[in-house]
Design an enzyme around this catalytic site. Structure first.
Site, PDB file in Angstrom:
ATOM      1  CG  MET A  20      -1.899  -1.192   1.152  1.00  0.00           C
ATOM      2  SD  MET A  20      -3.416  -0.940   2.066  1.00  0.00           S
ATOM      3  CE  MET A  20      -2.783  -0.696   3.695  1.00  0.00           C
ATOM      4  N   GLY A  21       2.158   1.087  -0.343  1.00  0.00           N
ATOM      5  CA  GLY A  21       3.043   2.250  -0.433  1.00  0.00           C
ATOM      6  C   GLY A  21       3.519   2.704   0.930  1.00  0.00           C
ATOM      7  CG  HIS A  27       6.964  -1.939   2.063  1.00  0.00           C
ATOM      8  ND1 HIS A  27       6.845  -0.789   2.811  1.00  0.00           N
ATOM      9  CD2 HIS A  27       5.752  -2.555   2.141  1.00  0.00           C
ATOM     10  CE1 HIS A  27       5.618  -0.705   3.318  1.00  0.00           C
ATOM     11  NE2 HIS A  27       4.940  -1.767   2.930  1.00  0.00           N
ATOM     12  CD  GLN A  51      -6.018  -3.822   2.563  1.00  0.00           C
ATOM     13  OE1 GLN A  51      -5.866  -4.243   1.415  1.00  0.00           O
ATOM     14  NE2 GLN A  51      -5.070  -3.926   3.477  1.00  0.00           N
ATOM     15  CD  GLN A 152      -1.707  -9.240   3.932  1.00  0.00           C
ATOM     16  OE1 GLN A 152      -2.574  -8.388   4.025  1.00  0.00           O
ATOM     17  NE2 GLN A 152      -0.443  -8.929   3.703  1.00  0.00           N
ATOM     18  CB  VAL A 175      12.501  -5.613   7.971  1.00  0.00           C
ATOM     19  CG1 VAL A 175      13.643  -4.628   8.172  1.00  0.00           C
ATOM     20  CG2 VAL A 175      12.817  -6.592   6.845  1.00  0.00           C
TER      21      VAL A 175
HETATM   22  P1  AMP Z   1       1.529  -2.997   3.456  1.00  0.00           P
HETATM   23  O1  AMP Z   1       2.049  -1.938   2.550  1.00  0.00           O
HETATM   24  O2  AMP Z   1       1.578  -2.638   4.909  1.00  0.00           O
HETATM   25  O3  AMP Z   1       0.207  -3.539   3.004  1.00  0.00           O
HETATM   26  O4  AMP Z   1       2.534  -4.211   3.332  1.00  0.00           O
HETATM   27  C1  AMP Z   1       2.865  -4.755   2.092  1.00  0.00           C
HETATM   28  C2  AMP Z   1       3.676  -5.999   2.307  1.00  0.00           C
HETATM   29  O5  AMP Z   1       4.848  -5.685   3.048  1.00  0.00           O
HETATM   30  C3  AMP Z   1       2.924  -7.072   3.111  1.00  0.00           C
HETATM   31  O6  AMP Z   1       3.214  -8.345   2.565  1.00  0.00           O
HETATM   32  C4  AMP Z   1       3.515  -6.917   4.488  1.00  0.00           C
HETATM   33  O7  AMP Z   1       3.469  -8.103   5.264  1.00  0.00           O
HETATM   34  C5  AMP Z   1       4.952  -6.552   4.150  1.00  0.00           C
HETATM   35  N1  AMP Z   1       5.578  -5.869   5.278  1.00  0.00           N
HETATM   36  C6  AMP Z   1       5.096  -4.792   5.954  1.00  0.00           C
HETATM   37  N2  AMP Z   1       5.924  -4.479   6.970  1.00  0.00           N
HETATM   38  C7  AMP Z   1       6.937  -5.376   6.935  1.00  0.00           C
HETATM   39  C8  AMP Z   1       8.107  -5.583   7.725  1.00  0.00           C
HETATM   40  N3  AMP Z   1       8.403  -4.815   8.761  1.00  0.00           N
HETATM   41  N4  AMP Z   1       8.917  -6.603   7.383  1.00  0.00           N
HETATM   42  C9  AMP Z   1       8.642  -7.405   6.332  1.00  0.00           C
HETATM   43  N5  AMP Z   1       7.557  -7.256   5.541  1.00  0.00           N
HETATM   44  C10 AMP Z   1       6.721  -6.260   5.848  1.00  0.00           C
END
Ligand code: AMP
Length: 280
Positions: A20-21, A27, A51, A152, A175
């Site tokens: 979602m940027g 990411h 969502q 998820q 991370v």
């Molecule tokens: P989001 O932009 O929050 O929807 O996340 C997009 C993707 O990045 C999803 O698959 C998340 O699980 C992953 N993601 C978000 N935060 C982290 C993190 N700290 N470490 C690893 N993956 C992440």
């Protein structure tokens, strides 16, 4: 005489990293892993309206597309930032992607209606709807997700198995900031004080996994971990549980093996989640 062999073009593989940027190093770890797995990496950047609940942060969710492009350009990843009406030509409506509806389908306890799904009704219908749309629009061979969103991961894996069995799913470990806080686009909502209090989530999970290395009952260790979060000022616990990775259902004291601890809490008005894998 030389015989001309027919030229076979090598098949180019593609990975999709849905986001979602408001990109951060979490990411980018997904993007780097995707690059190891496929020739082309497409990073979708789409704040998905379906969502978010009516009282959630859809309007204020950080949108930083130019900064995101600047982060991805040096990595050579492609950006796919569709508009809402491209993803949802008939309007941003949930088209439930039905998964796991067996004979004994129990709607209340379906893994998409517990934990995140209980507090955020419809959230996972929105997530699965958009992941299916993004897959249909980009046609990847591999999709890459973060372990941070453990529920998820569980549900997308199930959807892929049922609906897109040829697509491989890759899951990347969470991370964290140097002090342990899981990176999240929502961390930028936290004040300096809240940022300190938010550390309680990761500390509770790490204490829990240490406690379970000795012969502590799961139920006892969980109660301790919940109290540890609940006494932290500014933090309101939603859930802290240990689930079986095969079912996403809470385990009981007799459970042995690899498990997943999941936690969600509000820190001030910001809702944060975290998870660790553990052995009990
Ligand atoms: P989001 O932009 O929050 O929807 O996340 C997009 C993707 O990045 C999803 O698959 C998340 O699980 C992953 N993601 C978000 N935060 C982290 C993190 N700290 N470490 C690893 N993956 C992440």
């Amino acid at each position: 005489m030389t015989v001309a062999r027919p030229r076979v073009d090598p098949v180019e593989t593609k990975a999709l990293v849905p986001t979602m940027g408001a990109l951060h190093d979490g990411h980018l770890a997904l993007v780097r892993r995707a690059q190891e797995l496929a020739d082309r990496v497409v990073v979708s950047i789409f704040v998905n309206p379906t969502q978010f609940g009516a009282n959630e942060d859809f309007d204020k969710y950080p949108r930083t597309l130019e900064a995101d492009r600047a982060l991805l350009a040096p990595l050579g990843a492609e950006v796919f930032a569709p508009k809402v009406d491209e993803v949802y030509p008939r309007g941003p409506l949930i088209e439930p992607v039905e998964i796991g509806y067996g004979e004994d389908f129990d709607k209340l306890n379906h893994p998409k209606n517990v934990f995140e799904g209980a507090t955020r009704p419809g959230h996972f219908d929105g997530v699965l709807t958009v992941v299916a749309r993004l897959i249909d629009m980009t046609n990847p061979d591999v999709v890459v997700f973060g372990q941070k969103d453990a529920q998820q991961v569980f549900l997308v894996k199930q959807m892929l198995a049922e609906r897109y069995p040829r697509i491989r799913m890759e899951v990347v470990p969470t991370v964290r900031e140097p002090d342990g806080l899981a990176m999240s686009s929502r961390n930028r909502y936290l004040s300096a004080n809240e940022r300190q209090h938010a550390l309680v989530l990761f500390r509770a999970l790490t204490n829990l996994s240490l406690r379970l290395m000795s012969a502590t009952f799961i139920s006892e260790a969980l109660m301790e971990a919940r109290s540890f979060v609940e006494v932290e000022p500014e933090v309101r616990l939603d859930y802290l549980e240990i689930v079986d990775p095969a079912t996403f259902k809470p385990v009981d004291d007799s459970f042995r093996g690899g498990a997943i601890a999941v936690v969600a809490a509000w820190v001030g008005t910001t809702r944060l989640i975290d998870t660790v894998n553990l052995i009990v």
